[in-house]
Design a protein around this motif. Sequence first.
Motif, short mmCIF file in Angstrom:
data_model
loop_
_atom_site.label_atom_id
_atom_site.label_comp_id
_atom_site.label_asym_id
_atom_site.label_seq_id
_atom_site.Cartn_x
_atom_site.Cartn_y
_atom_site.Cartn_z
N LEU A 34 32.10 34.35 40.84
CA LEU A 34 32.06 35.71 41.35
C LEU A 34 30.61 36.17 41.24
O LEU A 34 30.10 36.30 40.11
CB LEU A 34 32.98 36.63 40.53
N ASP A 35 29.96 36.33 42.37
CA ASP A 35 28.52 36.60 42.38
C ASP A 35 27.79 35.63 41.44
O ASP A 35 26.93 36.03 40.64
CB ASP A 35 28.23 38.06 41.98
N PHE B 80 35.63 40.29 51.44
CA PHE B 80 34.67 39.72 50.49
C PHE B 80 34.03 38.52 51.16
O PHE B 80 34.39 38.15 52.29
CB PHE B 80 35.34 39.37 49.15
N SER C 260 39.96 33.31 38.33
CA SER C 260 40.46 34.02 39.50
C SER C 260 41.90 34.49 39.34
O SER C 260 42.36 35.34 40.08
CB SER C 260 40.33 33.15 40.76
N LYS D 124 32.23 41.45 47.23
CA LYS D 124 31.46 40.52 46.39
C LYS D 124 31.49 39.10 46.98
O LYS D 124 32.20 38.80 47.93
CB LYS D 124 32.03 40.53 44.97
N ARG D 125 30.69 38.25 46.32
CA ARG D 125 30.58 36.87 46.77
C ARG D 125 31.49 36.00 45.90
O ARG D 125 31.39 36.01 44.68
CB ARG D 125 29.12 36.43 46.59
N ILE D 126 32.37 35.27 46.53
CA ILE D 126 33.23 34.32 45.81
C ILE D 126 32.91 32.92 46.31
O ILE D 126 32.89 32.68 47.52
CB ILE D 126 34.73 34.61 46.09
N ILE E 211 42.71 37.00 42.99
CA ILE E 211 41.99 36.18 43.97
C ILE E 211 42.58 34.77 44.04
O ILE E 211 42.63 34.15 45.11
CB ILE E 211 40.49 36.13 43.61
N THR F 156 34.33 32.68 36.82
CA THR F 156 35.32 33.74 36.64
C THR F 156 36.72 33.17 36.81
O THR F 156 36.95 32.31 37.66
CB THR F 156 35.09 34.85 37.70
N THR G 89 38.85 44.25 42.96
CA THR G 89 37.61 44.10 42.20
C THR G 89 36.62 43.20 42.94
O THR G 89 35.41 43.33 42.78
CB THR G 89 37.90 43.50 40.81
N ALA G 90 37.15 42.27 43.72
CA ALA G 90 36.28 41.33 44.42
C ALA G 90 35.74 41.90 45.72
O ALA G 90 34.87 41.28 46.35
CB ALA G 90 37.04 40.04 44.70
N LEU H 103 41.50 38.07 38.41
CA LEU H 103 40.54 38.85 39.20
C LEU H 103 41.25 39.48 40.40
O LEU H 103 41.56 38.81 41.38
CB LEU H 103 39.43 37.91 39.68
#
Lengths: 735, 161
Positions: free
Chosen positions: B50-51, B4, B57, B68-70, B21, B55, B64-65, B60
């Motif tokens: 999260l995007d 990610f 974490s 994606k952008r964290i 996460i 969120t 799922t991540a 999460l």
Amino acid sequence: MAFSRRKFLLGTGVIGGGLVLGLSLRDNSVPYPAAIEGSFNPNAWLQITEDGQFVFQLHKTEMGQGVIGSLPAILCEELDLDPQRLTIQHAGIHPDFADPSTGGQMTGGSTSVKASYDILRDVGAAARAMLIAAAANRWQQNADDCTTDNGVVIDANGTQRLSYTELANDAKSYLDTPYVLKAAKDFRYIGKAETRPDALQKSTGTAQFGVDIDLPNLKTAVVVRCPHFGGTIASWDASSIDSLPGIIAVKEIHSGIAIVADTYWQARKAAGQLVISWDKGPMADMDSAKIKQQQRDLIANEKPRVMMEEGDTSAVWDSAATIIEADYSVPFTHHSPMEPQNATAIATERDGEMTMEMWIPSQSPDLSRAVAAHFTSLTAPQITVHTTLMGGGFGRRGYPDFAGEAAAIAEQLPSVAVKLLWSREDDMQHDYYRASSEHRLKAALDEDGQLIAWDHTLVASSIIKTMAVFMAANLLPDWVPASVAESMGKSAGGLIANYDPIPCEGAKIPYQAPNITVGHLEYDSGVPTGFWRSVGFSYNIFVVESFIDELAHKASADPLAFRQRYLDKDSQWRSVLDLAAEKANWGQSQPGIFQGIAVSEPFSSFCAMVVDVSIDPDGKNYTIEKVVAAVDCGIVIDPDVIEAQMEGGIIYALSAAVKAPVSFKDGATVESNFHDLPVIRMNEIPKRIEVYTIKSDNSPTGIGEIGVPALAPALANALFAATGQRLRDLPLRLT
Amino acid sequence: MTSFILNGENISVDAEPDTPILWVLRDHLNKTGTKFGCGAGLCGACTVLLDGQATRSCLLPLATAAGKRIDTIEGLGGDHVVQQAWVENNVPQCGYCQSGQIMSTVALLATNPSPSEDEIKTALAGNICRCGTYPRILKAVKQAASSSFYDASQSPDGSAS
Ligand code: FES
Ligand code: FES
């Protein structure tokens, strides 16, 4: 005022090449913690190095209350150094850092500033005098003609300057220099709002809390504990989790089964799959209703120990014009600091000797070390404790049970660094709760509505009793075996508990009535209980200030005027009460706004509050429009810290005043996380909080707990004014 | 290996896919600015973006991540306008909740650069502060919102400099 520094600086010794002065009256043979070789180390708090560092040992632990700014400011005031230039370290354990009143290095009871003010001024002034003497000698001038300015000594003509760091080495030769304390009017750091030294770190995620300690090859441990107080393990079987990913070890320790893994998630998942059964123990059929019933039975049937007696209340009841009686109750509540309990330890074996290094977010580093020793085969001197920043304490971190667990696990895994981490559920279900209490009140008014008798009997558990086991472990010499220390602690607790005044804090009313009786019945439910922000005041002030309000209404008097009547005009009680009333426009609120008032004296500080409420159309919900607090805590060290602590205290108190309490069933805590033990959130805070401080020249007292006690009664009194409902039980619920 | 984007950098982690996460950050990547408070989505101490969305974490999972952008507190750089407002108002007491408070604020202001008091309170209601710094958080959020950084002309995701 000139004091000889000999009054404090009694011995000298050479440690690690640097010259170290023993400040202690008790044990000046113990090296100062974290001493830097070659530095000017005039006392246990301060080191000045020749390369320009000013290192301050923070002997009280920072948990949000702001000692990290307040205590350095006091020393720096007399040293004449901008506190921003200090490097601040949490101090190790040293006799000089112990509070003379308890013998321990505990942070609590709103005592940090109160107990440190004089000593930090003295050591700061003494160090400054030594530095001036060193400079005067270089210049061949009279020291009395030299001055200082923020870390620099200036000569008589104002032309030559030498920095403290340049003088650090010379200053070691001027140990006997007398010093003069500053006049309060000359203070430049005390009384000034400063940016907290930790504000930036705490806004960037770089502040290191206990949970953030990292060591090479660090493992994480969780402990599965018996949910039933006093219960034990009946059987357990780790075969189903032994081979799960990341699991390093599964070990039995004194409090349960410890699961050690590479990461927290691995350990926590395995904990959920551990096969274990419990023997529920002696409290298996204990629940909240039973505790309440037992407390009520005690009040009804037993004779209390008299804690305060004036006149003779029993002589009044028959002849009084009006008798008012009421029962009040306050439930168990939780601490729930945001950082779950944790501690990190590594045991090292060398030449057959075991030593241990620990990182503990604890309000009492020495007690933590003692408890670690107690639950291992190590002695206290074999254990080095580093104190970390704490994500809140509120009294919970005065009980270092987590340190004992971490030590016990680390001892079984030599050379492995282990971080023990509790879940929120662990924290809420294995708290040392604020104990519940029951109260029976009776008062008499004469024909003119004057208060002539006050009688208060309360049932509450002893705090010292729980603490005594830990304290014994701390205070007894190392050669006393752990089991003996434990039993001595238990029996000492039994003895002390008879005289434990803590449950009655705040019950001794200030109101001058001719006949007063306050009685205490000690009760132990078996549920672990302990210090909770403002301790005894947290329930007694609710009861006292609500009941005095009842009396005022009964006497058809204004609640403020009724209180004023029985308080000395020149007292601090009156000054905070009057200031709060004035700032809140007492008695002149807008239509639809209702006011309640309360006054308190927690830990030698004074605090009065006025709460304004409005009632929602449904008649059950309400809005806190405003809280006005007036406080007298003596000389103000940092006005911004006062305001922050008052705001925080009010909000902490509000959670306990209105949110669900802790309850018990089958000898275990029912609730487990913030869904069933909710706390005040952003959208529930009072619309306004105003804090006013009395200008004072008195020695400073505390602030960390001062905003808590008056909130609940002031709110309850406002709700009565609004609805006519007298709410005598916490949490406050309109019907 | 799951990948990610953490604070703008591609990251690959070898952890079980159900690992939250929060623990990936703390235990695998040694990014400890994100805090553990409840592990149940109730306190907000673990808030990350999260995007761009605030969120929890702790709930999460890594799986799922994936891709994606964290963004975490470490990614703000230390002198972000929200962080400056925090320091100037002396917001932190114990400080433990503040990473989460700040990340929730950054997410709020990215979509609503001039929130009303009620909007701030609602947006931050998921972030518990036991020290009771809420009044100061409120002040700091307002101060940050009024800075030129959150001028309406700036990009709505708050990433303009
Ligand atoms: S730790 Fe994730 S919400 Fe509390
Ligand atoms: S500052 Fe301590 S929990 Fe928020």
